[in-house]
Design a protein around this motif. Structure first.
Motif, mmCIF file in Angstrom:
data_model
loop_
_atom_site.group_PDB
_atom_site.id
_atom_site.type_symbol
_atom_site.label_atom_id
_atom_site.label_comp_id
_atom_site.label_asym_id
_atom_site.label_seq_id
_atom_site.Cartn_x
_atom_site.Cartn_y
_atom_site.Cartn_z
ATOM 1 N N LYS A 1 0.843 -1.201 0.000
ATOM 2 C CA LYS A 1 0.000 0.000 0.000
ATOM 3 C C LYS A 1 0.880 1.253 0.000
ATOM 4 O O LYS A 1 0.592 2.222 -0.696
ATOM 5 C CB LYS A 1 -0.920 -0.018 1.224
ATOM 6 N N ASP A 2 1.961 1.209 0.787
ATOM 7 C CA ASP A 2 2.934 2.314 0.765
ATOM 8 C C ASP A 2 3.506 2.479 -0.634
ATOM 9 O O ASP A 2 3.591 3.599 -1.153
ATOM 10 C CB ASP A 2 4.093 2.030 1.735
ATOM 11 N N LEU A 3 3.938 1.373 -1.246
ATOM 12 C CA LEU A 3 4.538 1.445 -2.580
ATOM 13 C C LEU A 3 3.544 1.976 -3.610
ATOM 14 O O LEU A 3 3.919 2.751 -4.491
ATOM 15 C CB LEU A 3 5.066 0.077 -3.018
ATOM 16 N N ALA A 4 2.280 1.558 -3.507
ATOM 17 C CA ALA A 4 1.251 2.056 -4.434
ATOM 18 C C ALA A 4 1.102 3.571 -4.290
ATOM 19 O O ALA A 4 0.963 4.292 -5.284
ATOM 20 C CB ALA A 4 -0.080 1.355 -4.173
ATOM 21 N N HIS A 5 1.157 4.058 -3.050
ATOM 22 C CA HIS A 5 1.036 5.496 -2.803
ATOM 23 C C HIS A 5 2.200 6.249 -3.457
ATOM 24 O O HIS A 5 1.987 7.224 -4.178
ATOM 25 C CB HIS A 5 0.999 5.767 -1.297
ATOM 26 N N TYR A 6 3.425 5.797 -3.188
ATOM 27 C CA TYR A 6 4.581 6.511 -3.730
ATOM 28 C C TYR A 6 4.710 6.350 -5.234
ATOM 29 O O TYR A 6 5.193 7.257 -5.924
ATOM 30 C CB TYR A 6 5.859 6.107 -2.991
ATOM 31 N N ASP A 7 4.251 5.243 -5.769
ATOM 32 C CA ASP A 7 4.189 5.052 -7.224
ATOM 33 C C ASP A 7 3.298 6.144 -7.826
ATOM 34 O O ASP A 7 3.678 6.836 -8.768
ATOM 35 C CB ASP A 7 3.630 3.654 -7.522
ATOM 36 N N ALA A 8 2.115 6.311 -7.241
ATOM 37 C CA ALA A 8 1.165 7.321 -7.740
ATOM 38 C C ALA A 8 1.701 8.740 -7.558
ATOM 39 O O ALA A 8 1.565 9.583 -8.449
ATOM 40 C CB ALA A 8 -0.182 7.159 -7.034
ATOM 41 N N VAL A 9 2.332 9.018 -6.413
ATOM 42 C CA VAL A 9 2.880 10.351 -6.134
ATOM 43 C C VAL A 9 3.945 10.708 -7.163
ATOM 44 O O VAL A 9 3.924 11.790 -7.767
ATOM 45 C CB VAL A 9 3.469 10.428 -4.697
ATOM 46 N N ILE A 10 4.886 9.792 -7.375
ATOM 47 C CA ILE A 10 5.990 10.083 -8.299
ATOM 48 C C ILE A 10 5.485 10.209 -9.730
ATOM 49 O O ILE A 10 5.887 11.132 -10.460
ATOM 50 C CB ILE A 10 7.104 9.021 -8.171
ATOM 51 N N GLN A 11 4.573 9.322 -10.147
ATOM 52 C CA GLN A 11 4.028 9.416 -11.508
ATOM 53 C C GLN A 11 3.305 10.743 -11.729
ATOM 54 O O GLN A 11 3.475 11.388 -12.768
ATOM 55 C CB GLN A 11 3.084 8.252 -11.789
ATOM 56 N N SER A 12 2.500 11.150 -10.741
ATOM 57 C CA SER A 12 1.759 12.410 -10.907
ATOM 58 C C SER A 12 2.718 13.605 -10.919
ATOM 59 O O SER A 12 2.500 14.566 -11.655
ATOM 60 C CB SER A 12 0.704 12.571 -9.816
ATOM 61 N N TYR A 13 3.787 13.541 -10.137
ATOM 62 C CA TYR A 13 4.772 14.623 -10.119
ATOM 63 C C TYR A 13 5.513 14.695 -11.456
ATOM 64 O O TYR A 13 5.730 15.786 -11.988
ATOM 65 C CB TYR A 13 5.753 14.417 -8.959
ATOM 66 N N LEU A 14 5.890 13.542 -11.993
ATOM 67 C CA LEU A 14 6.613 13.513 -13.268
ATOM 68 C C LEU A 14 5.767 14.039 -14.428
ATOM 69 O O LEU A 14 6.306 14.541 -15.408
ATOM 70 C CB LEU A 14 7.109 12.095 -13.573
ATOM 71 N N ARG A 15 4.446 13.940 -14.307
ATOM 72 C CA ARG A 15 3.570 14.475 -15.361
ATOM 73 C C ARG A 15 3.639 15.995 -15.438
ATOM 74 O O ARG A 15 3.491 16.572 -16.505
ATOM 75 C CB ARG A 15 2.129 14.019 -15.148
#
Length: 199
Positions: A107-121
């Motif tokens: 769940k932590d990894l899913a959160h940071y995956d989403a955070v980093i992807q949204s930031y990179l956009r």
């Protein structure tokens, strides 16, 4: 004696709050020794990767704050605690669940995956691409879900505004928080790898 009573009271509170954790109705699996070693290695790589990000000028240039923030709703610290206290003595955590710990880690990894992807956009930072790659490898390789990683990632797109400095400041704080969380996760993986919780 007062310190011991206070300590015992806080332990009772911890045990009471840990008992309300919801169990997942999905089929969960434990990691084989080989897969556990592979996951531990990937988590160590992620920890090493993240350790340099907050000090990197490409991400945190001009940001003087050393504040760390963890916004993930996962209960990894509680779910992955290898020991609990009884009075003033330390005992093995008889309620430790490898699958519950791994579910919270994912769940932590899913959160940071989403955070980093949204930031990179909104802000291309090539420095974050290897981090994202390791996180995605971990989600594929180490998920406790029998059918692969089906944890849904949170919608984090609204956390970024129009001010690039404020966005970078937030990302820096989150990467520092992620680093602290990864220390906990690496300790948990060491505990799982040791097999002590199965004795």
């Amino acid at each position: 004696m007062t310190i011991c009573n206070l300590y015992f009271s806080s332990c009772v509170l911890l045990l009471l709050t840990s008992s309300w954790r919801a169990a997942s109705g999905l089929p969960l699996r434990t990691l084989s020794p080989e897969r556990c070693e592979q996951c531990s290695s990937l988590f160590r790589s992620l920890l090493l990767n993240i350790s340099g990000l907050p000090d990197n000028e490409g991400l945190c240039y001009g940001i003087t704050s050393s504040k760390a923030v963890v916004k993930s709703s996962a209960e990894t610290v509680l779910a992955c605690a290898p020991t609990q206290s009884s009075g003033c003595m330390m005992q093995r955590n008889s309620s430790f669940s490898e699958s519950e710990c791994m579910r919270n880690i994912m769940k932590d990894l899913a959160h940071y995956d989403a955070v980093i992807q949204s930031y990179l956009r909104i802000t291309p930072v090539p420095l974050l691409n290897p981090t994202l790659g390791i996180i995605q490898d971990l989600r594929k390789t180490c998920s406790p879900m029998a059918d692969g990683d089906s944890d849904s990632s949170e919608d984090v797109a609204q956390m970024w505004g129009n001010d690039s400095f404020i966005n970078r400041q937030e990302m820096c704080k989150m990467m520092r928080g992620f680093y602290a969380r990864l220390i906990t996760i690496n300790r948990a993986m060491g505990y799982i790898s040791s097999g002590d919780h199965r004795m």
